[in-house]
Design a protein around this motif. Sequence first.
Motif, PDB file in Angstrom:
ATOM      1  N   TRP A 225       0.828  -1.211   0.000  1.00 42.27           N
ATOM      2  CA  TRP A 225       0.000   0.000   0.000  1.00 42.27           C
ATOM      3  C   TRP A 225       0.862   1.260   0.000  1.00 42.27           C
ATOM      4  CZ3 TRP A 225      -1.513   2.958   4.738  1.00 42.27           C
ATOM      5  CH2 TRP A 225      -2.366   4.023   4.430  1.00 42.27           C
ATOM      6  N   LEU A 226       1.830   1.315   0.895  1.00 43.04           N
ATOM      7  CA  LEU A 226       2.677   2.508   0.988  1.00 43.04           C
ATOM      8  C   LEU A 226       3.527   2.681  -0.264  1.00 43.04           C
ATOM      9  CD1 LEU A 226       3.735   2.294   4.738  1.00 43.04           C
ATOM     10  CD2 LEU A 226       2.171   3.955   3.683  1.00 43.04           C
ATOM     11  N   SER A 227       3.965   1.596  -0.859  1.00 44.42           N
ATOM     12  CA  SER A 227       4.752   1.683  -2.101  1.00 44.42           C
ATOM     13  C   SER A 227       3.925   2.307  -3.218  1.00 44.42           C
ATOM     14  CB  SER A 227       5.235   0.298  -2.524  1.00 44.42           C
ATOM     15  OG  SER A 227       6.138  -0.209  -1.598  1.00 44.42           O
ATOM     16  N   GLU A 228       2.637   1.962  -3.259  1.00 41.19           N
ATOM     17  CA  GLU A 228       1.749   2.523  -4.280  1.00 41.19           C
ATOM     18  C   GLU A 228       1.431   3.991  -3.994  1.00 41.19           C
ATOM     19  OE1 GLU A 228      -1.565  -0.154  -4.084  1.00 41.19           O
ATOM     20  OE2 GLU A 228      -0.481  -1.749  -5.111  1.00 41.19           O
TER      21      GLU A 228
ATOM     22  N   LEU B 262       2.777   9.531   3.648  1.00 41.15           N
ATOM     23  CA  LEU B 262       1.613   9.861   2.831  1.00 41.15           C
ATOM     24  C   LEU B 262       1.567  11.330   2.436  1.00 41.15           C
ATOM     25  CD1 LEU B 262      -1.088   7.711   4.656  1.00 41.15           C
ATOM     26  CD2 LEU B 262       0.203   7.159   2.585  1.00 41.15           C
ATOM     27  N   GLU B 263       2.047  12.221   3.308  1.00 40.20           N
ATOM     28  CA  GLU B 263       2.026  13.652   2.989  1.00 40.20           C
ATOM     29  C   GLU B 263       3.047  14.034   1.937  1.00 40.20           C
ATOM     30  OE1 GLU B 263       2.520  15.529   6.784  1.00 40.20           O
ATOM     31  OE2 GLU B 263       0.458  15.117   7.387  1.00 40.20           O
ATOM     32  N   GLN B 264       4.123  13.263   1.812  1.00 45.02           N
ATOM     33  CA  GLN B 264       5.143  13.553   0.804  1.00 45.02           C
ATOM     34  C   GLN B 264       4.725  13.083  -0.578  1.00 45.02           C
ATOM     35  OE1 GLN B 264       8.900  11.928   2.052  1.00 45.02           O
ATOM     36  NE2 GLN B 264       8.972  13.152   3.904  1.00 45.02           N
TER      37      GLN B 264
ATOM     38  N   LYS C 142      11.798   6.270   0.084  1.00 45.64           N
ATOM     39  CA  LYS C 142      12.882   5.805   0.954  1.00 45.64           C
ATOM     40  C   LYS C 142      12.352   5.352   2.311  1.00 45.64           C
ATOM     41  CE  LYS C 142      16.341   8.846  -1.074  1.00 45.64           C
ATOM     42  NZ  LYS C 142      17.161  10.042  -0.856  1.00 45.64           N
ATOM     43  N   ALA C 143      11.285   5.959   2.752  1.00 48.06           N
ATOM     44  CA  ALA C 143      10.755   5.678   4.086  1.00 48.06           C
ATOM     45  C   ALA C 143       9.719   4.550   4.104  1.00 48.06           C
ATOM     46  CB  ALA C 143      10.133   6.942   4.665  1.00 48.06           C
TER      47      ALA C 143
ATOM     48  N   ALA D  97       6.520   0.728   6.976  1.00 51.05           N
ATOM     49  CA  ALA D  97       5.708  -0.494   6.975  1.00 51.05           C
ATOM     50  C   ALA D  97       6.142  -1.426   8.101  1.00 51.05           C
ATOM     51  CB  ALA D  97       5.807  -1.204   5.626  1.00 51.05           C
ATOM     52  N   LEU D  98       7.426  -1.510   8.332  1.00 51.72           N
ATOM     53  CA  LEU D  98       7.943  -2.359   9.404  1.00 51.72           C
ATOM     54  C   LEU D  98       7.495  -1.844  10.770  1.00 51.72           C
ATOM     55  CD1 LEU D  98       9.738  -4.858   9.677  1.00 51.72           C
ATOM     56  CD2 LEU D  98      11.691  -3.336   9.902  1.00 51.72           C
TER      57      LEU D  98
END
Length: 176
Positions: free
Chosen positions: A113-116, A173-175, A125-126, A131-132
Amino acid sequence: MELIEQKKNIYSISVQDITDRATVNRATFYAHFEDKYAFLECWMRQKFQKKLERELPNHSISNMSSLRSLIQIVFDFLSLTRQYMIRTPENSPYEPLFESAIHKELYQLLFTWLSEEAKAPEAKKAVESTALLISWGILGTAIQWSRDPEHRPAEEMVQEMLVVVAAGLAPVLEQS
């Protein structure tokens, strides 16, 4: 589940019991799994995947509502797991194995999800560390909650977790 109900604990279930129930021979079992523990981890991960598929729309996270659903699913799943599988002292050594299986699936879902969502190079990078951190935060809190027989209502814990998780996700998410 039938073997657990029949034997009353995971410890006493053998590879032979599993292969007999599955109507496969031991060679077939060992072609797919290193041992009983690898099988149990895979089994638990599949049980968690099925719960996610049933209860999380599109098996994905798209907003705070679906993130809340994910957290609730983890709490519910651990509550059921503890009630049916980790209720005896003989089964307690399997708890880390089951928790690891749940974590792998939770981490992968959050990572995907975060990668998308992450578009900016700084956000990408984060993604892995976020996610971890978030997956362990959700799982660790749910584990501690499920271990306390006098625990607070799950809904209350889920709401508190959502606030913390949303704050942890904000930088990525804000970036984007």
